[in-house]
Enzyme design. Structure first.
Site, PDB file in Angstrom:
ATOM      1  N   TRP A 118       3.329  -3.473  16.605  1.00 52.16           N
ATOM      2  CA  TRP A 118       2.362  -4.407  17.205  1.00 52.16           C
ATOM      3  C   TRP A 118       0.954  -4.132  16.703  1.00 52.16           C
ATOM      4  O   TRP A 118       0.198  -5.056  16.403  1.00 52.16           O
ATOM      5  CB  TRP A 118       2.433  -4.353  18.740  1.00 52.16           C
ATOM      6  CG  TRP A 118       3.800  -4.693  19.220  1.00 52.16           C
ATOM      7  CD1 TRP A 118       4.692  -3.869  19.832  1.00 52.16           C
ATOM      8  CD2 TRP A 118       4.470  -5.958  19.071  1.00 52.16           C
ATOM      9  NE1 TRP A 118       5.864  -4.533  20.086  1.00 52.16           N
ATOM     10  CE2 TRP A 118       5.755  -5.815  19.623  1.00 52.16           C
ATOM     11  CE3 TRP A 118       4.104  -7.181  18.522  1.00 52.16           C
ATOM     12  CZ2 TRP A 118       6.684  -6.848  19.650  1.00 52.16           C
ATOM     13  CZ3 TRP A 118       5.029  -8.225  18.542  1.00 52.16           C
ATOM     14  CH2 TRP A 118       6.305  -8.046  19.109  1.00 52.16           C
ATOM     15  N   ASP A 188      -4.820  -3.239  23.309  1.00 54.60           N
ATOM     16  CA  ASP A 188      -3.611  -3.994  23.638  1.00 54.60           C
ATOM     17  C   ASP A 188      -2.872  -3.155  24.675  1.00 54.60           C
ATOM     18  O   ASP A 188      -2.359  -2.077  24.360  1.00 54.60           O
ATOM     19  CB  ASP A 188      -2.764  -4.184  22.367  1.00 54.60           C
ATOM     20  CG  ASP A 188      -1.437  -4.875  22.649  1.00 54.60           C
ATOM     21  OD1 ASP A 188      -1.129  -5.134  23.826  1.00 54.60           O
ATOM     22  OD2 ASP A 188      -0.702  -5.148  21.670  1.00 54.60           O
ATOM     23  N   LYS A 212       5.632  -8.045  31.216  1.00 52.93           N
ATOM     24  CA  LYS A 212       6.179  -6.720  31.508  1.00 52.93           C
ATOM     25  C   LYS A 212       5.702  -6.250  32.887  1.00 52.93           C
ATOM     26  O   LYS A 212       6.483  -6.158  33.813  1.00 52.93           O
ATOM     27  CB  LYS A 212       5.790  -5.734  30.423  1.00 52.93           C
ATOM     28  CG  LYS A 212       6.299  -6.187  29.042  1.00 52.93           C
ATOM     29  CD  LYS A 212       5.781  -5.319  27.938  1.00 52.93           C
ATOM     30  CE  LYS A 212       5.755  -5.997  26.599  1.00 52.93           C
ATOM     31  NZ  LYS A 212       7.055  -6.441  26.090  1.00 52.93           N
TER      32      LYS A 212
HETATM   33  N1  PMP Z   1       1.757  -5.923  21.927  1.00 53.19           N
HETATM   34  C1  PMP Z   1       2.679  -5.134  22.510  1.00 53.19           C
HETATM   35  C2  PMP Z   1       2.339  -3.712  22.802  1.00 53.19           C
HETATM   36  C3  PMP Z   1       3.936  -5.654  22.805  1.00 53.19           C
HETATM   37  O1  PMP Z   1       4.847  -4.871  23.369  1.00 53.19           O
HETATM   38  C4  PMP Z   1       4.212  -7.007  22.506  1.00 53.19           C
HETATM   39  C5  PMP Z   1       5.549  -7.656  22.832  1.00 53.19           C
HETATM   40  N2  PMP Z   1       6.502  -6.919  23.365  1.00 53.19           N
HETATM   41  C6  PMP Z   1       3.224  -7.767  21.901  1.00 53.19           C
HETATM   42  C7  PMP Z   1       2.003  -7.210  21.637  1.00 53.19           C
HETATM   43  C8  PMP Z   1       3.460  -9.210  21.541  1.00 53.19           C
HETATM   44  O2  PMP Z   1       3.442  -9.954  22.714  1.00 53.19           O
HETATM   45  P1  PMP Z   1       3.761 -11.516  22.734  1.00 53.19           P
HETATM   46  O3  PMP Z   1       5.210 -11.659  22.457  1.00 53.19           O
HETATM   47  O4  PMP Z   1       3.380 -11.884  24.144  1.00 53.19           O
HETATM   48  O5  PMP Z   1       2.917 -12.186  21.724  1.00 53.19           O
END
Ligand code: PMP
Length: 376
Positions: A118, A188, A212
């Protein structure tokens, strides 16, 4: 526990709540009361005879919902008046580019940590808008640790981190490491927001997909300090400019009404259950049970060193691929849902977000111990 597995060695098992036990990484388990109340609201929202799915976002019916979501979040996070809360669309992935669009001028520098898939996606997007320096990375070892020795250019527009690395199961425990760098911080927090006590006011910007620890998929929360906005020279599309969303109280266009409603219910649940302080204690107890089980085992191999282990996502493998498959099948049979590791790590990932009951972790660890005995 299926009667079949139980008769194999019933003495090993404690009396646990019935499954399914949902260890999925997200969208993930929600408090049962939230799902029950939401299901009633789909038929008859607050005795109006209308469904929550059919009410307008600018009506008197929805206004208290978003107001309660914002005020509860503000209270839980103990935010000061400089920080604004936004409910936006596009998931955390949209924040990967919306953040640099708003905070990083073309010639300016942003510092990034690269500790998960991510984070690396966030880096890729930031490079479209300005200069990016990766100040710390654990990519060399498949993101299996957190690199703590790093230097940040003091002229950085901001330093970006991912507080909990959902896929690999690492979590920055000591955030003072970042506070000491004396540059604006962007985080994030998608997979550990509201799970532990943090001084959230120390961040200029925090973002998190709701699916989450905050609520249901379809919305993300952005907490932004008004002070850091309006400093880039580029023209921003209306929907990308945080200032417009602040001005419109997250109602610049039609928001995901139902997803925000679920957030409101989940935040209310968290506040009524002791807030972040109590959630943190519960999360520590659950994670200890799981990690102790891993550390006292000869077949399960935790992939992360103790100091970097996430309380939210525990990752482990079983060395023998056949045995691994066998355990996965047993989990399926015993209603342990979402335990398979990410395709890049293999093995298992056990997600234990705020709504995960202790009894589910107990049921899983009992099953793990039982399975290990059958292999002895
Ligand atoms: N950042 C983190 C730490 C994640 O765990 C995730 C998805 N699990 C995301 C970003 C991406 O999130 P989204 O699918 O809502 O775009």
């Amino acid at each position: 526990m299926s009667p079949e597995t139980q008769t194999m060695n019933s003495a090993l098992f404690s009396k646990n709540i019935a499954g399914p036990h949902n260890f999925g990484p997200g969208p993930s388990i929600l408090p049962k009361q939230v799902c029950e109340e939401a299901s009633r609201a789909i038929i008859n929202f607050n005795n109006t005879g209308l469904s929550i799915l059919e009410i307008g976002h600018r009506t008197k019916l929805f206004q208290p919902v978003i107001e309660e979501a914002v005020s509860t979040l503000k209270e839980l996070m103990q935010l000061d008046n400089d920080h604004e809360i936004l409910f936006l669309h596009g998931g955390a992935s949209t924040q990967f580019f919306q953040v640099p669009m708003n905070l990083l001028d073309e010639k300016a520098l942003a510092s990034y940590t690269d500790t998960d898939v991510w984070g690396s996606k966030a880096i890729k997007e930031a490079k479209l808008f300005g200069r990016v320096e990766v100040v710390a990375s654990s990519k060399d070892k498949n993101y299996s640790y957190l690199p703590k020795q790093f230097v940040v250019d003091p002229s950085s527009a901001y330093l970006h981190l991912t507080t909990n690395n959902t896929i690999y199961g690492t979590q920055w425990k000591d955030l003072s490491l970042f506070f000491n760098k004396n540059v604006p911080l962007v985080a994030d927090m998608s997979s550990d927001i509201l799970s532990r006590q943090i001084d959230f006011n120390k961040f200029d910007l925090i973002y998190a997909g709701a699916q989450k620890n905050i609520g249901a998929a379809g919305v993300n929360v952005v907490v932004v300090s008004k002070n850091c906005l309006g400093k880039v020279s580029r023209q921003l599309p209306t929907m990308m400019d945080y200032r417009n969303h602040i001005e419109a109280n997250s109602l610049l266009n039609t928001p995901p009404v139902f997803a925000i409603y679920i957030c409101m219910l989940t935040l209310r649940w968290l506040r009524n259950n002791g807030g972040i302080a109590e959630a943190e204690k519960r999360n520590e107890v659950k994670a200890k049970l799981l990690y102790d089980t891993l550390d006292n085992s000869s077949i399960y191999k935790p992939t992360i060193p103790t100091e970097d282990r996430s309380l939210m996502n525990a990752v482990f493998t079983i060395e023998n691929a056949e045995v691994e498959k066998e355990f996965l099948l047993l989990c399926e049979k015993e209603n342990m849902v979402g335990v398979k590791g990410h395709r890049t790590t293999g093995g298992f990932r056990i997600s234990m977000y705020n709504a995960m009951p202790y009894d589910s972790v107990k049921a899983l660890t009992d099953l793990m111990k039982y399975f290990e005995q059958t292999k002895a």
